[in-house]
Scaffold this motif. Structure first.
Motif, short mmCIF file in Angstrom:
data_model
loop_
_atom_site.label_atom_id
_atom_site.label_comp_id
_atom_site.label_asym_id
_atom_site.label_seq_id
_atom_site.Cartn_x
_atom_site.Cartn_y
_atom_site.Cartn_z
N TRP A 80 39.52 72.11 60.84
CA TRP A 80 40.07 71.56 61.97
C TRP A 80 40.66 72.79 62.92
O TRP A 80 41.17 73.87 62.77
N ALA A 81 40.14 72.59 64.13
CA ALA A 81 40.24 73.53 65.26
C ALA A 81 41.00 73.12 66.35
O ALA A 81 40.99 73.67 67.44
N GLY A 82 41.59 71.84 66.41
CA GLY A 82 42.25 71.23 67.50
C GLY A 82 43.45 71.99 68.07
O GLY A 82 43.76 73.24 67.57
N ALA A 83 44.14 71.63 69.25
CA ALA A 83 45.12 72.60 69.98
C ALA A 83 46.22 73.08 69.23
O ALA A 83 46.69 73.79 69.66
N THR A 84 46.49 72.25 68.12
CA THR A 84 47.78 72.84 67.44
C THR A 84 47.66 73.95 66.37
O THR A 84 48.64 74.39 65.99
N VAL A 85 46.21 74.21 66.38
CA VAL A 85 46.13 75.52 65.49
C VAL A 85 46.09 76.55 66.56
O VAL A 85 45.63 76.51 67.48
N GLU A 86 46.63 77.58 65.98
CA GLU A 86 46.49 78.88 66.55
C GLU A 86 45.41 79.70 66.49
O GLU A 86 44.84 79.69 65.37
N ALA A 87 44.74 80.36 67.45
CA ALA A 87 43.44 81.00 67.47
C ALA A 87 43.92 82.31 66.58
O ALA A 87 42.71 82.61 65.67
N ASP A 88 44.71 82.85 66.39
CA ASP A 88 44.93 83.98 65.48
C ASP A 88 44.83 83.53 64.16
O ASP A 88 44.33 84.27 63.20
N ASP A 89 45.40 82.32 63.80
CA ASP A 89 45.18 81.74 62.50
C ASP A 89 43.58 81.64 62.07
O ASP A 89 43.13 81.98 60.92
N LEU A 90 43.00 80.95 62.78
CA LEU A 90 41.46 80.77 62.73
C LEU A 90 40.76 82.36 62.47
O LEU A 90 39.83 82.50 61.81
N ALA A 91 41.14 83.00 63.57
CA ALA A 91 40.61 84.67 63.33
C ALA A 91 40.78 85.19 62.00
O ALA A 91 39.95 85.89 61.50
N ALA A 92 42.05 85.13 61.71
CA ALA A 92 42.32 85.50 60.32
C ALA A 92 41.66 85.04 59.02
O ALA A 92 41.28 85.60 58.10
N LEU A 93 41.43 83.58 59.42
CA LEU A 93 40.62 82.87 58.31
C LEU A 93 39.08 83.34 57.99
O LEU A 93 38.72 83.34 56.88
N MET A 94 38.60 83.56 59.18
CA MET A 94 37.21 83.94 58.90
C MET A 94 36.66 84.87 57.93
O MET A 94 35.74 84.84 57.09
N PRO A 95 37.40 86.18 57.78
CA PRO A 95 36.98 87.29 56.69
C PRO A 95 37.18 86.55 55.41
O PRO A 95 36.51 86.91 54.43
N TRP A 96 38.14 85.64 55.27
CA TRP A 96 38.67 84.88 53.89
C TRP A 96 37.35 83.88 53.63
O TRP A 96 37.08 83.81 52.34
N LEU A 97 36.40 83.45 54.53
CA LEU A 97 35.27 82.59 54.15
C LEU A 97 34.21 83.59 53.35
O LEU A 97 33.89 83.22 52.48
N ASP A 98 34.06 84.76 54.22
CA ASP A 98 33.10 85.49 53.58
C ASP A 98 33.43 86.08 52.04
O ASP A 98 32.63 86.02 51.18
N TRP A 99 35.07 86.23 51.98
CA TRP A 99 35.36 86.99 50.72
C TRP A 99 35.29 85.93 49.89
O TRP A 99 34.55 86.10 48.69
N GLY A 100 35.55 84.91 50.04
CA GLY A 100 35.82 83.61 48.96
C GLY A 100 34.28 83.33 48.69
O GLY A 100 34.01 82.95 47.52
N TYR A 101 33.40 83.05 49.46
CA TYR A 101 31.95 82.93 49.16
C TYR A 101 31.42 83.72 48.07
O TYR A 101 30.81 83.68 47.21
N ALA A 102 31.70 85.19 48.39
CA ALA A 102 31.18 86.23 47.67
C ALA A 102 31.77 86.09 46.25
O ALA A 102 31.12 86.33 45.15
N GLU A 103 33.06 85.92 46.21
CA GLU A 103 33.74 85.66 44.83
C GLU A 103 33.09 84.40 44.07
O GLU A 103 32.81 84.31 42.76
N LEU A 104 32.84 83.23 44.93
CA LEU A 104 32.39 81.94 44.16
C LEU A 104 31.11 82.36 43.61
O LEU A 104 30.78 82.11 42.43
N LYS A 105 30.10 83.30 44.05
CA LYS A 105 28.73 83.62 43.60
C LYS A 105 28.85 84.20 42.33
O LYS A 105 28.01 84.24 41.56
N LYS A 106 29.98 85.38 42.16
CA LYS A 106 30.07 85.98 41.03
C LYS A 106 30.73 85.31 39.79
O LYS A 106 30.50 85.40 38.80
N THR A 107 31.59 84.45 40.25
CA THR A 107 32.11 83.65 39.12
C THR A 107 31.66 82.10 38.65
O THR A 107 31.88 81.69 37.71
N PHE A 108 31.03 81.55 39.84
CA PHE A 108 30.64 80.10 39.43
C PHE A 108 29.34 79.92 38.41
O PHE A 108 28.60 80.49 38.17
N LYS A 109 29.68 78.89 37.46
CA LYS A 109 28.92 78.58 36.31
C LYS A 109 28.51 77.23 36.31
O LYS A 109 29.29 76.31 36.50
#
Length: 388
Positions: free
Chosen positions: A359-388
């Motif tokens: 969700w990216a509506g007006a009540t969400v802060e831009a800084d929070d979305l910016a902080a989330l983006m690197p976590w998406l990359d990290w999380g997907y990399a972790e998923l590929k290593k651990t998913f069975k």
């Protein structure tokens, strides 16, 4: 990607749910201290507060003066179904469905109301039906913004000015984030818990003069529950559109939405709300354009939502999985990000293709979305290593 370091910075608020959505920045329970509680909502002050909700919506959203605005039960779902049950059947109808809620309205019309002259026009997730082929001699039911697909109509140009049928629009994740052409719409519905980030259970219903005319000159063949009845003796029940609600509203929720509307005005009204959503959507768009594993579910840029942003995983490792494992992998990614405190409730809707919905509506802060983006990359990399 497999050696990515865990990001150091987390969003201050990991709340990216597509409904109920994040509260406005700075919200606290103290804003509810003066709620009109323990009193009848039909008392003068209770009705005044309910009318204020209506008037604030009209002012901020620039709803025409001759359009009726009501507060109704059942959130957006209740508002849509009031319209469907009360208005359809007078002429043939078309239901456009390109995501889960549109499909739900089609079920209402075809399987519940059982309208023999109803047609359902569908499109796959990520696409729109051929809007240019819509016959405006018919009543047309559609979502402005597909909350579960991240696909929106690009504008209202496809809606005929000289339409004979009614344009019935579920706009719950579009109102306050997109500029709606009110003169093109006859029925518009939404709920407080979406772009305003307020509390659930109450819906908003807007009727054009053409919709009012239909209500006063057409009686459906089926019985209407009390909470759906908007006319009496062939005339509109005007009180519904002056704060005299059909059933008992939560005055706590009323106080909360008044606070949300006050905040919306403080950031520049509709223009300010749209600007915040657009800026938030750009943060995600920039990230996706640079990504080698994510893409928008919406296939064309002009139809991409700026609120309920739905993403699909395009990496071959993921696409090589069977459908069941794709769903499990996507859920595992969502769970990992929640466990890390980076993002809550960002899984795709249960009926949608496996992926993410942010969700990216007006009540969400831009800084929070910016902080989330690197976590998406990290999380997907972790998923590929651990998913069975």
């Amino acid at each position: 990607m497999t050696d990515l370091m865990r990001p150091e910075r987390r969003p201050n608020s990991p709340l990216f749910s597509s409904g109920p959505c994040a509260k406005r920045p700075g919200w606290s329970p103290q804003v509810l201290e003066n709620a009109f509680l323990g009193r009848s909502h039909r008392a003068a002050e209770g009705k005044a507060r309910l009318l204020s909700v209506i008037e604030e919506h009209r002012e901020i959203l620039k709803i025409p003066a001759d359009y009726k605005i009501g507060i109704v039960p059942g959130s957006d779902t209740g508002a849509v179904e009031m319209a469907l049950w009360s208005l359809l059947g007078a002429r043939p109808s078309t239901i456009l469905a390109w995501e889960s809620f549109g499909s739900g309205w089609a079920t209402d019309v075809v399987k519940q109301l059982k309208l023999a002259d109803a047609e359902v026009v569908t499109a796959e997730y990520g696409e729109l039906p051929d809007l240019g082929a819509v016959d405006w001699k018919r009543d047309v039911v559609f979502t402005w913004n597909g909350t579960t697909s991240g696909v929106r109509v690009p504008d209202g140009n496809w809606i005929a000015d000289d339409r004979e049928g009614l344009a019935i629009c579920d706009a719950t994740s579009a109102v306050f984030a997109m500029d709606l052409p009110w003169e093109k719409l006859d029925v518009v519905t939404w709920s407080w818990q979406k772009v305003l980030g307020s509390e659930a259970a109450h819906g908003m219903l807007v009727l054009s003069p053409r919709a009012v005319e239909r209500l006063e000159n057409y009686t459906p063949d089926w019985p209407l529950p009390k909470v759906f009845r908007m006319t009496k003796g062939g005339k509109l029940i005007e009180g519904i559109f002056k704060g005299e609600t059909i059933n008992t509203p939560s005055m706590l929720a009323v106080e909360d939405v008044l606070d949300a509307l006050k905040w919306a005005k403080s950031i520049g009204g509709l223009e300010g709300m749209i600007a915040r959503a657009d800026a938030n959507a750009k943060i995600i768009s920039d990230f996706v354009e640079a990504s080698d594993w994510l893409d928008f579910l919406a296939k064309t840029p002009e139809s991409r939502s700026t609120t309920s942003i739905c993403l699909k995983i395009t990496d071959q490792w993921f696409t090589d999985l069977d459908e069941g494992d794709q769903a499990k992998a996507a859920k595992a990614l969502v769970s990992l990000l929640a466990k890390e405190g980076a993002a809550l409730d960002i899984g795709a809707y249960r009926d949608a293709p496996a992926g993410l919905r942010i969700w990216a509506g007006a009540t969400v802060e831009a800084d929070d979305l910016a902080a989330l983006m690197p976590w998406l990359d990290w999380g997907y990399a972790e998923l590929k290593k651990t998913f069975k």
